[in-house]
Design a protein around this motif. Structure first.
Motif, PDB file in Angstrom:
ATOM      1  N   LEU A  31       0.807  -1.214   0.000  1.00  0.00           N
ATOM      2  CA  LEU A  31       0.000   0.000   0.000  1.00  0.00           C
ATOM      3  C   LEU A  31       0.845   1.272   0.000  1.00  0.00           C
ATOM      4  O   LEU A  31       0.317   2.366   0.229  1.00  0.00           O
ATOM      5  N   TYR A  46      -0.403   4.877  -1.355  1.00  0.00           N
ATOM      6  CA  TYR A  46      -1.860   4.921  -1.511  1.00  0.00           C
ATOM      7  C   TYR A  46      -2.470   5.994  -0.598  1.00  0.00           C
ATOM      8  O   TYR A  46      -1.887   6.375   0.427  1.00  0.00           O
ATOM      9  N   THR A  47      -3.649   6.465  -0.983  1.00  0.00           N
ATOM     10  CA  THR A  47      -4.465   7.337  -0.133  1.00  0.00           C
ATOM     11  C   THR A  47      -5.466   6.468   0.621  1.00  0.00           C
ATOM     12  O   THR A  47      -6.100   5.601   0.023  1.00  0.00           O
ATOM     13  N   LEU A  72      -9.956  -1.862  -2.026  1.00  0.00           N
ATOM     14  CA  LEU A  72      -8.740  -1.406  -2.708  1.00  0.00           C
ATOM     15  C   LEU A  72      -9.011  -1.126  -4.181  1.00  0.00           C
ATOM     16  O   LEU A  72      -9.552  -1.968  -4.898  1.00  0.00           O
ATOM     17  N   GLU A  85      -6.654  -0.277  -7.222  1.00  0.00           N
ATOM     18  CA  GLU A  85      -5.286  -0.100  -7.699  1.00  0.00           C
ATOM     19  C   GLU A  85      -5.207   1.021  -8.735  1.00  0.00           C
ATOM     20  O   GLU A  85      -4.224   1.764  -8.781  1.00  0.00           O
ATOM     21  N   ARG A 112      -6.917   3.803  -8.914  1.00  0.00           N
ATOM     22  CA  ARG A 112      -6.951   5.135  -8.293  1.00  0.00           C
ATOM     23  C   ARG A 112      -5.945   5.277  -7.152  1.00  0.00           C
ATOM     24  O   ARG A 112      -5.872   6.346  -6.536  1.00  0.00           O
ATOM     25  N   LYS A 113      -5.207   4.222  -6.841  1.00  0.00           N
ATOM     26  CA  LYS A 113      -4.272   4.233  -5.707  1.00  0.00           C
ATOM     27  C   LYS A 113      -5.010   4.652  -4.432  1.00  0.00           C
ATOM     28  O   LYS A 113      -4.554   5.512  -3.665  1.00  0.00           O
ATOM     29  N   LEU A 114      -6.164   4.027  -4.235  1.00  0.00           N
ATOM     30  CA  LEU A 114      -7.047   4.395  -3.137  1.00  0.00           C
ATOM     31  C   LEU A 114      -7.416   3.168  -2.313  1.00  0.00           C
ATOM     32  O   LEU A 114      -7.751   2.117  -2.862  1.00  0.00           O
ATOM     33  N   VAL A 115      -7.365   3.319  -1.012  1.00  0.00           N
ATOM     34  CA  VAL A 115      -7.857   2.304  -0.083  1.00  0.00           C
ATOM     35  C   VAL A 115      -8.970   2.951   0.739  1.00  0.00           C
ATOM     36  O   VAL A 115      -8.776   4.034   1.297  1.00  0.00           O
ATOM     37  N   LEU A 128       1.350   4.371   3.767  1.00  0.00           N
ATOM     38  CA  LEU A 128       0.357   5.037   2.936  1.00  0.00           C
ATOM     39  C   LEU A 128       0.728   6.515   2.807  1.00  0.00           C
ATOM     40  O   LEU A 128       1.318   7.109   3.721  1.00  0.00           O
TER      41      LEU A 128
END
Length: 242
Positions: free
Chosen positions: A10, A13-14, A74, A76, A78-81, A110
């Motif tokens: 992660l 990630y945001t 998750l 991938e 958008r690189k968002l969690v 993160l």
């Protein structure tokens, strides 16, 4: 605390975290994001502060047939969690939960934390003011000052969000551990808060553009409403009560 379905990297990630608050606006906004972006469910959260609940699946694309108190999604692309929390935290155990959550954020490297929340409408004392404000720590401001200046959003004066749940405490915990964190919240009244959720998601998209897909005109957001929203207020009253 986190039970993951697979090993995840992660880094960068945001993390999006909704605080259980007035009108459940943050949870509804997270519902919109998850249903629209269709991220993969990659885990759940276990902690004594989380009131255990279970129900049918909340999203059409979700392969699991059940939904629990707190789950991790998750994207991938958008690189968002996103964490979806569906019950308030037990007050006496809240601090330990937030401490372990921020440890996870730090250990997984993160990039930043965005906390969604809401406050009582009567707490917005400025006549004609916008129905939303933000809080941010210095590490967030140093990297997003130009974006916030362009948006012309107003910061909250003080550090208390009345009715905002754990949002301000999570921001403080992130700041103590030198994590980049930001709180975006709306002033709302209890009731049908789906329109407030749409506006909150729209504001988040302005901050993190491009985050959400657009309609063919390239301007309007292309949002998907979760099927679970059909049951926001329960079933209709049985006829035999009249």
């Amino acid at each position: 605390m986190f039970k993951l379905t697979k090993e995840l990297n992660l880094t960068g990630y945001t993390l999006l975290v909704p605080s259980v608050s007035v009108g459940n606006v943050a949870q509804l906004a997270t519902d919109l994001l998850i249903e629209t972006l269709k991220p993969e469910k990659v885990g759940m959260l276990w902690h004594p502060a989380l009131i255990p609940i279970v129900g049918p699946r909340a999203y059409d694309h979700d392969k699991d047939q059940t939904t629990t108190t707190a789950e991790l999604y998750l994207s991938e692309e958008r690189k968002l969690v996103a964490v979806q929390i569906r019950a308030p935290l037990v007050g006496a155990l809240q601090s330990d939960f937030l401490d372990k959550l921020t440890d996870f954020i730090r250990d997984r490297q993160l990039a930043e934390v965005i906390i969604l929340s809401s406050s009582f409408a009567h707490e917005n004392h400025q006549v004609g003011a916008r129905p939303y404000k933000y809080m941010a720590n210095e590490r967030f401001l140093s990297g997003h000052s130009e974006a916030l200046e362009a948006l012309q959003w107003n910061p909250l004066e003080g550090n208390v969000i009345h009715g905002g749940g754990f949002a301000a405490k999570l921001l403080a915990s992130c700041t103590e551990k030198e994590l980049i964190a930001f709180v975006l919240f709306m002033y709302v009244s209890e009731g049908d808060n789906t329109a407030d959720a749409v506006q909150l998601v729209s504001l988040l998209d302005q901050l993190k553009k491009p985050l959400l897909p657009r309609e063919e005109d390239g301007l309007k957001l292309k949002l998907a409403m979760p099927s679970s929203w059909k049951h926001l207020f329960g079933n209709a009253a049985p006829v035999n009560v009249y």
